[in-house]
Design a protein around this motif. Sequence first.
Motif, short mmCIF file in Angstrom:
data_model
loop_
_atom_site.label_atom_id
_atom_site.label_comp_id
_atom_site.label_asym_id
_atom_site.label_seq_id
_atom_site.Cartn_x
_atom_site.Cartn_y
_atom_site.Cartn_z
N GLY A 1 -1.87 11.97 -3.77
CA GLY A 1 -2.08 12.50 -2.52
C GLY A 1 -2.07 14.08 -2.69
N PHE A 2 -1.65 14.67 -1.57
CA PHE A 2 -1.60 16.19 -1.65
C PHE A 2 -0.20 16.75 -1.94
CE2 PHE A 2 -5.10 14.61 1.48
CZ PHE A 2 -5.86 15.34 0.84
N GLY A 3 0.64 15.96 -2.49
CA GLY A 3 1.86 16.43 -2.91
C GLY A 3 2.95 16.31 -1.79
N ILE A 4 2.48 15.63 -1.01
CA ILE A 4 3.30 15.19 0.38
C ILE A 4 3.70 13.93 0.39
CG2 ILE A 4 2.70 16.96 1.76
CD1 ILE A 4 0.84 14.74 3.22
N GLY A 5 3.41 12.97 -0.87
CA GLY A 5 3.86 11.49 -0.89
C GLY A 5 2.83 10.62 -0.14
N VAL A 6 3.19 9.67 0.71
CA VAL A 6 2.60 9.16 1.46
C VAL A 6 2.38 9.52 2.93
CG1 VAL A 6 2.29 6.66 2.55
CG2 VAL A 6 3.26 6.89 0.27
N PRO A 7 1.28 9.99 3.35
CA PRO A 7 1.12 10.68 4.71
C PRO A 7 1.95 9.58 5.83
CG PRO A 7 -0.91 10.84 3.36
CD PRO A 7 -0.11 9.88 2.80
N LEU A 8 2.37 10.23 6.65
CA LEU A 8 2.96 9.58 7.76
C LEU A 8 1.78 8.90 8.55
CD1 LEU A 8 5.87 11.93 9.06
CD2 LEU A 8 6.01 9.98 7.50
N SER A 9 0.67 9.38 8.67
CA SER A 9 -0.35 8.81 9.33
C SER A 9 -0.78 7.37 8.78
CB SER A 9 -1.36 9.82 9.44
OG SER A 9 -1.99 10.28 8.38
N ASP A 10 -0.54 7.18 7.63
CA ASP A 10 -1.03 6.10 6.85
C ASP A 10 0.29 4.69 7.09
OD1 ASP A 10 -1.86 3.87 5.10
OD2 ASP A 10 -1.63 5.04 3.43
N TYR A 11 -0.05 4.22 8.40
CA TYR A 11 0.89 3.59 8.83
C TYR A 11 0.92 1.97 7.96
CZ TYR A 11 0.30 6.08 12.93
OH TYR A 11 0.22 7.10 13.87
N ARG A 12 -0.28 1.71 7.37
CA ARG A 12 -0.35 0.52 6.46
C ARG A 12 0.39 0.54 5.26
NH1 ARG A 12 -5.79 -2.17 6.00
NH2 ARG A 12 -5.40 -2.51 8.12
N SER A 13 0.35 1.57 4.62
CA SER A 13 1.11 2.08 3.31
C SER A 13 2.62 2.00 3.80
CB SER A 13 0.76 3.12 2.59
OG SER A 13 -0.58 3.02 2.09
N ASN A 14 2.97 2.65 4.86
CA ASN A 14 4.48 2.95 5.37
C ASN A 14 5.12 1.54 5.52
OD1 ASN A 14 5.05 6.08 5.00
ND2 ASN A 14 3.32 6.25 6.39
N SER A 15 4.31 0.88 6.24
CA SER A 15 4.77 -0.56 6.74
C SER A 15 5.26 -1.58 5.50
CB SER A 15 3.90 -1.11 7.48
OG SER A 15 4.51 -2.45 7.82
N PHE A 16 4.07 -1.50 4.43
CA PHE A 16 4.06 -1.86 3.22
C PHE A 16 5.44 -1.64 2.47
CE2 PHE A 16 2.89 -2.55 -1.11
CZ PHE A 16 2.76 -3.69 -1.12
N LEU A 17 5.56 -0.36 2.47
CA LEU A 17 6.56 0.01 1.55
C LEU A 17 7.96 -0.09 1.98
CD1 LEU A 17 5.36 3.69 0.53
CD2 LEU A 17 5.72 1.73 -1.01
N GLN A 18 8.16 -0.10 3.48
CA GLN A 18 9.30 -0.43 4.26
C GLN A 18 9.59 -1.81 4.11
OE1 GLN A 18 9.21 0.53 8.38
NE2 GLN A 18 11.52 0.83 8.29
N GLN A 19 8.73 -2.73 4.23
CA GLN A 19 8.92 -4.26 4.08
C GLN A 19 9.19 -4.55 2.60
OE1 GLN A 19 5.37 -6.16 5.38
NE2 GLN A 19 5.37 -5.28 7.51
N GLY A 20 8.95 -3.75 1.50
CA GLY A 20 9.33 -3.96 0.17
C GLY A 20 10.47 -3.55 -0.04
N GLY A 21 11.44 -2.96 0.93
CA GLY A 21 12.86 -2.47 0.62
C GLY A 21 12.69 -0.95 0.25
N TYR A 22 11.73 -0.24 0.29
CA TYR A 22 11.58 1.05 -0.04
C TYR A 22 12.22 2.02 1.26
CZ TYR A 22 8.96 0.42 -4.17
OH TYR A 22 8.43 -0.26 -5.38
N THR A 23 12.88 3.03 1.02
CA THR A 23 13.36 4.03 1.96
C THR A 23 12.45 5.43 1.89
OG1 THR A 23 15.21 4.71 0.45
CG2 THR A 23 15.54 2.97 2.01
N PRO A 24 12.46 5.94 3.00
CA PRO A 24 11.68 7.29 2.91
C PRO A 24 12.48 8.32 2.48
CG PRO A 24 11.93 6.54 5.13
CD PRO A 24 12.55 5.60 4.22
N GLY A 25 12.05 9.51 1.89
CA GLY A 25 12.75 10.58 1.44
C GLY A 25 12.54 11.47 2.52
N ILE A 26 13.08 12.79 1.94
CA ILE A 26 12.91 13.94 2.81
C ILE A 26 11.17 14.37 3.17
CG2 ILE A 26 13.09 16.50 3.11
CD1 ILE A 26 15.48 16.34 1.13
N PRO A 27 10.88 14.23 4.62
CA PRO A 27 9.45 14.47 4.65
C PRO A 27 8.85 15.91 4.27
CG PRO A 27 10.60 13.77 6.85
CD PRO A 27 11.61 14.12 5.62
#
Length: 181
Positions: A1-27
Amino acid sequence: GFGIGVPLSDYRSNSFLQQGGYTPGIPHFRMIATVPQYRPPVNRSALQFRRSTQIICTPTIPGESRVAASLGHVDVESAELKERTGSTLASVSIWFSDPEAEVMSPTAAILDLNQQHVLGNLQPAEFYLIGALVHSLNQRNIQTVETAIDSDQTELIEQLQNLQFKIVDEGCCWAKTLHAR
């Protein structure tokens, strides 16, 4: 991406990562300055730097071979603000699209603020250098300059906003702790 990781607007990817047991870091914030019609801030300090210094841009090859290989699609330049005596007052790196690779847009540049990110702010010479550098990029047909900053770097974000950078996106890197068996 743009060096920001997974954009917060990408709900599908964020949901997938959260369901997989991943935790978000510093925004992280993605910040962009538009180059056409850009005018750097003018103050007493900027006028003094403009009269007593010069900006020197030189191509740079990263020292570590892994980093050099991973950045093979960009041209990295070091921009230095130098006094007439030759001493360096400030420096930043800027990345441009390699004209042959064209992996990123040839009208965009990335401002690398790793050193400044560690300190959490810009010194007056760095502030001037970034403003003057962005202003000069119009001659190279660069339309936008972007950078990524941790959201907790409030002073640095405010200084970049004073340099006409705008927050255009937010994202975060995700991590998963692996448990030893």
